[in-house]
Structures are given as structure tokens and as C-alpha cells.
Motif scaffolding. Structure first.
Motif, PDB file in Angstrom:
ATOM      1  N   ASN A   7       0.860  -1.199   0.000  1.00 31.48           N
ATOM      2  CA  ASN A   7       0.000   0.000   0.000  1.00 31.48           C
ATOM      3  C   ASN A   7       0.883   1.232   0.000  1.00 31.48           C
ATOM      4  O   ASN A   7       2.110   1.103  -0.087  1.00 31.48           O
ATOM      5  N   ASP A   8       0.286   2.410   0.091  1.00 28.88           N
ATOM      6  CA  ASP A   8       1.110   3.614   0.255  1.00 28.88           C
ATOM      7  C   ASP A   8       0.809   4.342   1.561  1.00 28.88           C
ATOM      8  O   ASP A   8       1.404   5.372   1.852  1.00 28.88           O
ATOM      9  N   ASP A   9      -0.121   3.795   2.350  1.00 24.06           N
ATOM     10  CA  ASP A   9      -0.467   4.437   3.627  1.00 24.06           C
ATOM     11  C   ASP A   9       0.392   3.899   4.775  1.00 24.06           C
ATOM     12  O   ASP A   9       0.289   4.384   5.897  1.00 24.06           O
ATOM     13  N   GLY A  10       1.206   2.880   4.485  1.00 25.69           N
ATOM     14  CA  GLY A  10       2.122   2.356   5.491  1.00 25.69           C
ATOM     15  C   GLY A  10       1.622   1.090   6.158  1.00 25.69           C
ATOM     16  O   GLY A  10       0.437   0.764   6.112  1.00 25.69           O
ATOM     17  N   ARG A  38       3.472   6.848   2.507  1.00 29.84           N
ATOM     18  CA  ARG A  38       4.112   7.331   1.285  1.00 29.84           C
ATOM     19  C   ARG A  38       3.062   7.706   0.233  1.00 29.84           C
ATOM     20  O   ARG A  38       3.287   7.517  -0.952  1.00 29.84           O
ATOM     21  N   SER A  39       1.918   8.226   0.690  1.00 27.34           N
ATOM     22  CA  SER A  39       0.883   8.656  -0.250  1.00 27.34           C
ATOM     23  C   SER A  39       1.436   9.735  -1.185  1.00 27.34           C
ATOM     24  O   SER A  39       2.248  10.561  -0.769  1.00 27.34           O
ATOM     25  N   THR A  40       0.993   9.706  -2.425  1.00 24.14           N
ATOM     26  CA  THR A  40       1.454  10.564  -3.533  1.00 24.14           C
ATOM     27  C   THR A  40       2.944  10.407  -3.827  1.00 24.14           C
ATOM     28  O   THR A  40       3.574  11.298  -4.382  1.00 24.14           O
ATOM     29  N   ILE A  90      -5.957  -1.214   1.097  1.00 19.97           N
ATOM     30  CA  ILE A  90      -7.006  -0.406   0.485  1.00 19.97           C
ATOM     31  C   ILE A  90      -6.709   1.041   0.854  1.00 19.97           C
ATOM     32  O   ILE A  90      -6.604   1.365   2.049  1.00 19.97           O
ATOM     33  N   ASN A  91      -6.524   1.909  -0.147  1.00 16.30           N
ATOM     34  CA  ASN A  91      -6.080   3.270   0.147  1.00 16.30           C
ATOM     35  C   ASN A  91      -7.119   4.074   0.918  1.00 16.30           C
ATOM     36  O   ASN A  91      -8.319   3.931   0.699  1.00 16.30           O
ATOM     37  N   ALA A  92      -6.599   4.957   1.787  1.00 16.06           N
ATOM     38  CA  ALA A  92      -7.458   5.895   2.519  1.00 16.06           C
ATOM     39  C   ALA A  92      -7.793   7.050   1.600  1.00 16.06           C
ATOM     40  O   ALA A  92      -7.041   8.030   1.518  1.00 16.06           O
ATOM     41  N   GLY A 104       0.675   6.348  -4.944  1.00 13.29           N
ATOM     42  CA  GLY A 104       1.586   5.256  -4.596  1.00 13.29           C
ATOM     43  C   GLY A 104       0.865   3.922  -4.602  1.00 13.29           C
ATOM     44  O   GLY A 104       1.457   2.880  -4.918  1.00 13.29           O
ATOM     45  N   THR A 105      -0.416   3.947  -4.258  1.00 12.08           N
ATOM     46  CA  THR A 105      -1.229   2.719  -4.260  1.00 12.08           C
ATOM     47  C   THR A 105      -1.270   2.109  -5.662  1.00 12.08           C
ATOM     48  O   THR A 105      -1.038   0.913  -5.844  1.00 12.08           O
ATOM     49  N   VAL A 106      -1.566   2.956  -6.651  1.00 14.49           N
ATOM     50  CA  VAL A 106      -1.637   2.473  -8.031  1.00 14.49           C
ATOM     51  C   VAL A 106      -0.240   2.089  -8.523  1.00 14.49           C
ATOM     52  O   VAL A 106      -0.081   1.104  -9.249  1.00 14.49           O
TER      53      VAL A 106
HETATM   54 MN    MN Z   1      -2.529   6.700   0.438  1.00  9.27          MN
END
Ligand code: MN
Length: 253
Positions: A7-10, A38-40, A90-92, A104-106
Motif C-alpha cells: 500500500n502507500d499508507d504504510g 508514502r501517499s502521492t 485499500i487506500n485511505a 503510490g497505491t496504483v
Molecule cells: Mn494513500
């Protein structure tokens, strides 16, 4: 089936926990996720500083890298073989329309698509800055949608270098699924100048979401109508009509 999740939210994000729970229905799950949000982060790889891997036990690992680093390390070093499936999220918050380029999720799912591993990016559409931030129970409510999308596409051979980007609206029950095209989202172009405690200026980027380019086929539209959107994405960004037009300008002599 061997499944890798990131994910990118950690590593501590509730959306990751809910996705791992849903995925365990399909096989053996290994989690490799960034040790902090690490969102965006987009599709960046860490090439110029050391990366650390932290073994948290029970097939869970965190890394000091980006989401794309996590997939790179997860496949090539931690699993040492290609998994059957890679899931991200699942991204926030939404990853709709043009936002897939920042996400980052994609990117984690796209890194998998570069390796030709079947991959899905999942996001829960909700306002993370709202008075009631998304909680584990909100992500668990998406379980039937997550499972249905995976189940109904398992027999399909994905074309080379493709991935699925799925956005799930916050809803009671199981919302209908719509196949969509990637939309175009707009934000207010806002820069907030501030001053740090030492008197030097700094800047805070990002404005409010303003809407999307009207398109009834877009993921932005489908989610606004309360549907789960599924967009098949590819890696080749070449614009075909423009390619044809340019080819007539630069014809080989
Ligand atoms: Mn995110």
C-alpha cells in the motif's frame, strides 16, 4: 495461490489489514509495505540511498522504501519468485481519474504489471480529513466488493502490462460494479506560503478537489453515482492518434 500485498499508507494502515483479511480467502498472503505513509509517492524507486527491510513475523515486512520499492523487494528478494497475485491498498481515499499518476497505491500495482503479475489497486472513497476518519470497520465493509472484483476476474487472462484500478464508495451493503474509463479530476491550484520558526519561508501544496471533466463513462462519474469503479489501466502512455499525426510530420526520408 501466493499473494503479495502492499500500500502507500504504510504498514500500520487499517486498509492494509482489511485487504490482507479479504485476500486470505484466496491463498497465502505476504505483506510488504512502507514503514511510514508514502501517499502521492507516485512510481518512484529508491536508487540513491540504502533500503531497509524489517521482518515483523507472520509473513509481514515493512521497508524504508516507496510502494514501488516494496513490490520490487517483495517479489525479487523476499518471496524470490513471482506471486500469482499482487494487491495494493485499500487506500485511505480515492484514486480516481488522473490521480493515478500521483498515487503510490496504483504505482505498487503498476510495478507488478511491469513484471506481468496480475495486480489490483483498491481505494476507499471517503474524506480522510473528515470529522470521522476512515476506520478498520469502514475498510472491512468493502470486503464483499474486493472479493467480488477478484473472483469475477480470476479466469480472465490480463493482457500484457495491465492492471485494474478499483475505487469503492463508502456504502451499506454491496454496491454494483461498473467498468469505467479513467476520468480527469480538477483541484484548486493552491500554494500556502508560511514561515518556519527560524523565519524562513516554506510552502504547503495542494488545493481542494473541484470536480471532474464530464464523462458518463468515467470512474469519477461512476463513484459519484455510488458504484464501484473498475478501470483497466496500461503502461504504454503513447497517444495513438497523436502518434499517427506526428508520424506524418516526421516521415522517414
Ligand atoms: Mn494513500
Amino acid at each position: 495461490m501466493k499473494i503479495l500485498i502492499s500500500n502507500d499508507d504504510g504498514i500500520h494502515a487499517p486498509g492494509l489489514t482489511a485487504l490482507a483479511e479479504a485476500a486470505s480467502e484466496f491463498g497465502e498472503v505476504t505483506v510488504v509495505a512502507p514503514h511510514r505513509e508514502r501517499s502521492t509517492a507516485g512510481h518512484s524507486l529508491t536508487l540513491h540511498k540504502p533500503l531497509r527491510i524489517f521482518d515483523l513475523g507472520s509473513n509481514r515486512f515493512s521497508t524504508s522504501g516507496t510502494p514501488a520499492d516494496c513490490i520490487y523487494l517483495g517479489v525479487r528478494h523476499i518471496l524470490k519468485e513471482k506471486p500469482d497475485l499482487i494487491l495494493s491498498g485499500i487506500n485511505a481515499g480515492a484514486n480516481l481519474g488522473t490521480d493515478v499518476h500521483y498515487s503510490g497505491t496504483v504505482a505498487a500495482a503498476r510495478e507488478a504489471a511491469l513484471m506481468n503479475i496480475r495486480s489490483y489497486a483498491f481505494s476507499l472513497v471517503g474524506d480522510r480529513l473528515a470529522q470521522h476518519p476512515l476506520e478498520l470497520s469502514d475498510y472491512r465493509n468493502t470486503r464483499s466488493a474486493v472479493i467480488e472484483v477478484i473472483k469475477r476476474t480470476l479466469d480472465i487472462t490480463f493482457p500484457k502490462h495491465t492492471l485494474l484500478n478499483i475505487n469503492i464508495p463508502q456504502a451499506q451493503g454491496s454496491p454494483e460494479i461498473r467498468v469505467c474509463r479513467q476520468g480527469i479530476r480538477f483541484y484548486e491550484n493552491h500554494i500556502e506560503p508560511k514561515e518556519d520558526p527560524r523565519g524562513r519561508p516554506y510552502y504547503w501544496l495542494g488545493g481542494r478537489y473541484e470536480g471532474f471533466e464530464p464523462n458518463d463513462l468515467s470512474d469519477c462519474h461512476a463513484v459519484e453515482q455510488g458504484f464501484v469503479s473498475v478501470v483497466p489501466l496500461t503502461i504504454d502512455s503513447t497517444h495513438s492518434p497523436f502518434y499517427d499525426q506526428l508520424s506524418t510530420v516526421f516521415q522517414p526520408g
